[in-house]
Design a protein around this motif. Structure first.
Motif, PDB file in Angstrom:
ATOM      1  N   GLN A 324      49.039  44.728  51.815  1.00  0.00           N
ATOM      2  CA  GLN A 324      48.101  44.534  50.718  1.00  0.00           C
ATOM      3  C   GLN A 324      47.213  43.314  50.964  1.00  0.00           C
ATOM      4  O   GLN A 324      47.710  42.228  51.293  1.00  0.00           O
ATOM      5  CB  GLN A 324      48.860  44.350  49.393  1.00  0.00           C
ATOM      6  CG  GLN A 324      49.693  45.560  48.989  1.00  0.00           C
ATOM      7  CD  GLN A 324      48.833  46.757  48.654  1.00  0.00           C
ATOM      8  OE1 GLN A 324      47.746  46.619  48.094  1.00  0.00           O
ATOM      9  NE2 GLN A 324      49.322  47.949  48.988  1.00  0.00           N
ATOM     10  N   SER A 325      45.894  43.520  50.848  1.00  0.00           N
ATOM     11  CA  SER A 325      44.957  42.397  50.968  1.00  0.00           C
ATOM     12  C   SER A 325      45.022  41.537  49.714  1.00  0.00           C
ATOM     13  O   SER A 325      45.141  42.054  48.601  1.00  0.00           O
ATOM     14  CB  SER A 325      43.528  42.914  51.159  1.00  0.00           C
ATOM     15  OG  SER A 325      43.416  43.650  52.354  1.00  0.00           O
ATOM     16  N   GLN A 326      44.968  40.246  49.913  1.00  0.00           N
ATOM     17  CA  GLN A 326      44.990  39.306  48.804  1.00  0.00           C
ATOM     18  C   GLN A 326      43.581  38.768  48.575  1.00  0.00           C
ATOM     19  O   GLN A 326      42.920  38.335  49.529  1.00  0.00           O
ATOM     20  CB  GLN A 326      45.952  38.159  49.089  1.00  0.00           C
ATOM     21  CG  GLN A 326      47.391  38.598  49.258  1.00  0.00           C
ATOM     22  CD  GLN A 326      47.943  39.274  48.023  1.00  0.00           C
ATOM     23  OE1 GLN A 326      47.964  38.677  46.948  1.00  0.00           O
ATOM     24  NE2 GLN A 326      48.378  40.525  48.174  1.00  0.00           N
ATOM     25  N   PHE A 327      43.141  38.832  47.316  1.00  0.00           N
ATOM     26  CA  PHE A 327      41.789  38.394  46.988  1.00  0.00           C
ATOM     27  C   PHE A 327      41.843  37.153  46.104  1.00  0.00           C
ATOM     28  O   PHE A 327      42.747  36.988  45.290  1.00  0.00           O
ATOM     29  CB  PHE A 327      41.021  39.507  46.261  1.00  0.00           C
ATOM     30  CG  PHE A 327      40.672  40.668  47.146  1.00  0.00           C
ATOM     31  CD1 PHE A 327      39.463  40.707  47.820  1.00  0.00           C
ATOM     32  CD2 PHE A 327      41.565  41.726  47.315  1.00  0.00           C
ATOM     33  CE1 PHE A 327      39.136  41.778  48.634  1.00  0.00           C
ATOM     34  CE2 PHE A 327      41.253  42.801  48.132  1.00  0.00           C
ATOM     35  CZ  PHE A 327      40.039  42.825  48.799  1.00  0.00           C
ATOM     36  N   GLN A 328      40.855  36.313  46.306  1.00  0.00           N
ATOM     37  CA  GLN A 328      40.721  35.110  45.487  1.00  0.00           C
ATOM     38  C   GLN A 328      39.275  35.021  44.998  1.00  0.00           C
ATOM     39  O   GLN A 328      38.342  35.293  45.747  1.00  0.00           O
ATOM     40  CB  GLN A 328      41.086  33.864  46.296  1.00  0.00           C
ATOM     41  CG  GLN A 328      41.096  32.581  45.492  1.00  0.00           C
ATOM     42  CD  GLN A 328      41.528  31.389  46.333  1.00  0.00           C
ATOM     43  OE1 GLN A 328      41.894  31.531  47.497  1.00  0.00           O
ATOM     44  NE2 GLN A 328      41.483  30.203  45.749  1.00  0.00           N
ATOM     45  N   GLN A 329      39.117  34.651  43.748  1.00  0.00           N
ATOM     46  CA  GLN A 329      37.782  34.520  43.180  1.00  0.00           C
ATOM     47  C   GLN A 329      37.262  33.106  43.422  1.00  0.00           C
ATOM     48  O   GLN A 329      37.859  32.131  42.968  1.00  0.00           O
ATOM     49  CB  GLN A 329      37.807  34.831  41.682  1.00  0.00           C
ATOM     50  CG  GLN A 329      38.193  36.271  41.380  1.00  0.00           C
ATOM     51  CD  GLN A 329      38.231  36.569  39.905  1.00  0.00           C
ATOM     52  OE1 GLN A 329      37.723  35.795  39.091  1.00  0.00           O
ATOM     53  NE2 GLN A 329      38.839  37.677  39.535  1.00  0.00           N
ATOM     54  N   ASP A 467      31.080  41.982  34.940  1.00  0.00           N
ATOM     55  CA  ASP A 467      31.138  42.015  36.392  1.00  0.00           C
ATOM     56  C   ASP A 467      32.202  43.015  36.849  1.00  0.00           C
ATOM     57  O   ASP A 467      33.322  43.030  36.336  1.00  0.00           O
ATOM     58  CB  ASP A 467      31.458  40.638  36.950  1.00  0.00           C
ATOM     59  CG  ASP A 467      31.484  40.627  38.469  1.00  0.00           C
ATOM     60  OD1 ASP A 467      32.591  40.681  39.040  1.00  0.00           O
ATOM     61  OD2 ASP A 467      30.406  40.588  39.088  1.00  0.00           O
ATOM     62  N   LYS A 468      31.848  43.821  37.815  1.00  0.00           N
ATOM     63  CA  LYS A 468      32.728  44.891  38.290  1.00  0.00           C
ATOM     64  C   LYS A 468      34.000  44.358  38.922  1.00  0.00           C
ATOM     65  O   LYS A 468      35.088  44.926  38.731  1.00  0.00           O
ATOM     66  CB  LYS A 468      31.950  45.748  39.304  1.00  0.00           C
ATOM     67  CG  LYS A 468      32.758  46.835  39.990  1.00  0.00           C
ATOM     68  CD  LYS A 468      31.866  47.587  40.978  1.00  0.00           C
ATOM     69  CE  LYS A 468      32.628  48.666  41.709  1.00  0.00           C
ATOM     70  NZ  LYS A 468      31.755  49.403  42.666  1.00  0.00           N
ATOM     71  N   TRP A 469      33.901  43.253  39.655  1.00  0.00           N
ATOM     72  CA  TRP A 469      35.030  42.788  40.460  1.00  0.00           C
ATOM     73  C   TRP A 469      35.864  41.728  39.750  1.00  0.00           C
ATOM     74  O   TRP A 469      37.085  41.705  39.886  1.00  0.00           O
ATOM     75  CB  TRP A 469      34.531  42.251  41.798  1.00  0.00           C
ATOM     76  CG  TRP A 469      33.726  43.252  42.561  1.00  0.00           C
ATOM     77  CD1 TRP A 469      32.383  43.257  42.761  1.00  0.00           C
ATOM     78  CD2 TRP A 469      34.224  44.430  43.208  1.00  0.00           C
ATOM     79  NE1 TRP A 469      31.991  44.351  43.486  1.00  0.00           N
ATOM     80  CE2 TRP A 469      33.112  45.094  43.790  1.00  0.00           C
ATOM     81  CE3 TRP A 469      35.492  44.995  43.370  1.00  0.00           C
ATOM     82  CZ2 TRP A 469      33.231  46.267  44.506  1.00  0.00           C
ATOM     83  CZ3 TRP A 469      35.611  46.172  44.088  1.00  0.00           C
ATOM     84  CH2 TRP A 469      34.498  46.795  44.641  1.00  0.00           C
ATOM     85  N   THR A 470      35.220  40.837  39.033  1.00  0.00           N
ATOM     86  CA  THR A 470      35.954  39.736  38.408  1.00  0.00           C
ATOM     87  C   THR A 470      36.310  40.007  36.947  1.00  0.00           C
ATOM     88  O   THR A 470      37.202  39.363  36.400  1.00  0.00           O
ATOM     89  CB  THR A 470      35.141  38.438  38.481  1.00  0.00           C
ATOM     90  OG1 THR A 470      33.949  38.581  37.688  1.00  0.00           O
ATOM     91  CG2 THR A 470      34.759  38.123  39.922  1.00  0.00           C
ATOM     92  N   GLY A 471      35.586  40.943  36.319  1.00  0.00           N
ATOM     93  CA  GLY A 471      35.820  41.202  34.902  1.00  0.00           C
ATOM     94  C   GLY A 471      35.199  40.163  33.986  1.00  0.00           C
ATOM     95  O   GLY A 471      35.375  40.225  32.760  1.00  0.00           O
TER      96      GLY A 471
END
Length: 547
Positions: A324-329, A467-471
């Motif tokens: 699983q890729s981990q994402f950070q804003q 925003d689509k990705w961050t909400g």
């Protein structure tokens, strides 16, 4: 005649006089601190303009969450003020349970609410709508407008504050013979309809929308100009192809003849697909051939990119855990969060507006009034183009001393008598109605073509505000909606949108935590008082009769 009969007659005469005065004059006093029950002059003028009966059906009857009973009560009290001003206003509260399918077909969609009672969560569905009928015309009014409120309490607060605007706007719509019209320009590479869906679907209830191309200017510019002048506003969202001189003169004469305009322009080309797919992109100037036209209106959009330490976040893959890729804003400084002008009705109380690869606007000397609407933060930096932008730069620690260019103008309102940009110049075609200088007009120029662009999710348009990705939620939709209302508004309704009311709501968390204490108090205190009264009564009785 004895004295008692004389006094009785005087009393009866006094009552008759007071009753006559009460029937001839009707006074209401608003003793609230924020004057929530005092109608604005705009609302009073609209009510005075009614020539026949206005019927208002409110679908806020029946069982629904306790806090939204407050909305029902506030709505009823406000409508009483409308009825007191004009007796031809007829009000009816209706239970929507038997009309649900019909209401949905007419565009009045229900709201799903999460209700918390005694620490337990449940769901409730309500129809927070009112329907206004005036003669053969009918319009619906949302009593729970979509907002960026973080809680239902805030949503309720904003709904109560917007009651007067919602009904006044509905009445104004009914009184108009036809809706004002907006020409959504196409043909010069503007945004596709699917990317404008969120905004345009929001404003279509108030305005007539139509796509308009300038292609026919090549063969018949006079007809193109005549057709464009049938509209009240030209909506220009991110053109990517050059405008010809004929097209520019058509737009110029549309403006000098009183047409409003909203420009959202990218002075640079920036391919975000390359940025995300390849990790870098080239930003370079885009020539739309509009510089001289805008210069004639005393404004210039430069091609220097704006970086701002106060910016929106984007998700970035920072590693993997298993498969699983981990994402950070992380904050992306090329997406400034513009601050709204708190002193203008367009931007008052509007949340920060997200820009993407925006540039900066200069205003020039002249007779037009220029009002800044949106600016970057003081910690901004101008970047010259062409410029290679790499995604990995997001990981670099910014140095505050490098961001010292100060606030940059990103959106401006122009008002006044617009002169033709083609005055004292050779015209690309002859027109009998050429006007060198027009009357009072308005224009808004924004240095970002993507400001109105909603994102897509599984092929469907998303809400422009989200925003689509961050909400995260931004003020783009509210700002643009207000901007269009201001450009088109002749009734002065927009200030009502910013009305502030103090609604004192119950602290449900505190009430739940102290529920046992208050139950004990409500049961025990009457018993205690009754006991003290019985003891005191018996004591005094014994003392009195013991002698």
């Amino acid at each position: 005649m004895n004295k008692s009969i004389k006094n009785s007659l005087l009393v009866l005469l006094g009552i008759a006089v007071l009753n006559y005065i009460a029937q001839r004059s009707y006074l209401r006093f608003d003793l609230t601190e924020d004057k929530r029950y005092t109608l604005s002059e705009v609302s009073e003028d609209l009510l005075d303009s009614l020539d026949e009966s206005l019927y208002i059906d409110v679908y806020l009857q029946g069982e629904f969450p306790a806090e939204f009973k407050r909305l029902q009560i506030e709505t009823a009290q406000f409508l009483d003020e409308l009825q007191a001003r004009n007796g031809s206003v007829n009000i009816r509260f209706i239970n929507p349970d038997d009309y649900r399918e019909d209401l949905i077909k007419r565009g009045m969609l229900p709201s799903r609410l999460t209700v918390e009672e005694d620490g337990k969560l449940s769901e409730a569905i309500i129809f927070p709508w009112a329907e206004l009928t005036y003669g053969t015309r009918r319009t619906s009014v949302s009593l729970l407008p979509s907002t960026q409120a973080k809680s239902q309490e805030e949503q309720l607060q904003q709904a109560i504050e917007k009651l007067e605007y919602s009904f006044a706007n509905g009445i104004a719509t009914l009184l108009k013979d036809q809706k004002p019209s907006i020409a959504v320009l196409a043909g010069n590479g503007e945004l596709d309809d699917k990317y404008l869906y969120s905004l345009l679907s929001d404003i279509r209830t108030k305005y007539r929308l139509a796509k308009f191309t300038l292609d026919s200017t090549a063969s018949n510019p006079e007809k193109t100009l005549k057709d464009l002048r049938k509209y009240d506003l030209a909506f220009i969202a991110k053109p990517t192809e050059r405008f010809s001189e004929r097209e520019k003169l058509v737009l110029d004469q549309f403006i000098t003849h009183g047409g409003k305009s909203l420009w959202m322009l990218d002075a640079n080309y920036s391919d975000t697909d390359s940025l995300y797919n390849e990790g870098k992109m080239m930003a370079f100037p885009r020539d739309l051939n509009l510089t001289d036209l805008l210069f004639g209106y005393q404004v210039r959009i430069n091609n220097k990119l704006i970086k701002d330490l106060y910016s929106a976040k984007i998700p970035l893959a920072t590693g993997n855990v298993g498969n699983q890729s981990q994402f950070q804003q992380l904050p992306w400084f090329y997406y400034p969060l513009a601050q709204a002008n708190p002193y203008h009705v367009i931007t008052k109380n509007v949340s920060p507006v997200r820009f993407r690869f925006t540039t900066q606007i200069d205003t020039l000397k002249g007779g037009l009034q220029k009002t800044p609407l949106l600016v970057s933060s003081p910690l901004s930096k101008k970047i010259g183009t062409p410029k290679i932008i790499e995604l990995q730069s997001i990981t670099q620690e910014p140095q505050q001393r490098d961001y010292s260019d100060g606030p940059q103008l990103l959106a401006v309102l122009l008002e006044g008598d617009f002169a033709s940009a083609y005055e004292n110049r050779i015209k690309p075609f002859k027109t009998q109605d050429y006007l060198a200088k027009g009357g009072p007009n308005k224009m808004i120029v924004i240095a970002d073509g993507d400001l109105a662009k909603n994102e897509m999710l599984k092929g469907k348009p998303m809400d422009l505000a989200k925003d689509k990705w961050t909400g995260d939620y931004y003020g783009n939709k509210e700002f643009l909606s207000n901007a269009i209302d201001y450009l088109m508004d002749d009734a002065g309704l927009l200030p009502l949108k910013n009305k502030t009311i103090k609604v004192r709501l119950l602290d449900k968390k505190a009430a739940y935590e102290s529920a046992d204490t208050w139950k004990l108090f409500n049961i025990g205190m009457p018993l205690l008082l009754l006991g003290l009264f019985g003891f005191g009564f018996n004591y005094l009785r014994k003392r009195k009769y013991s002698n």
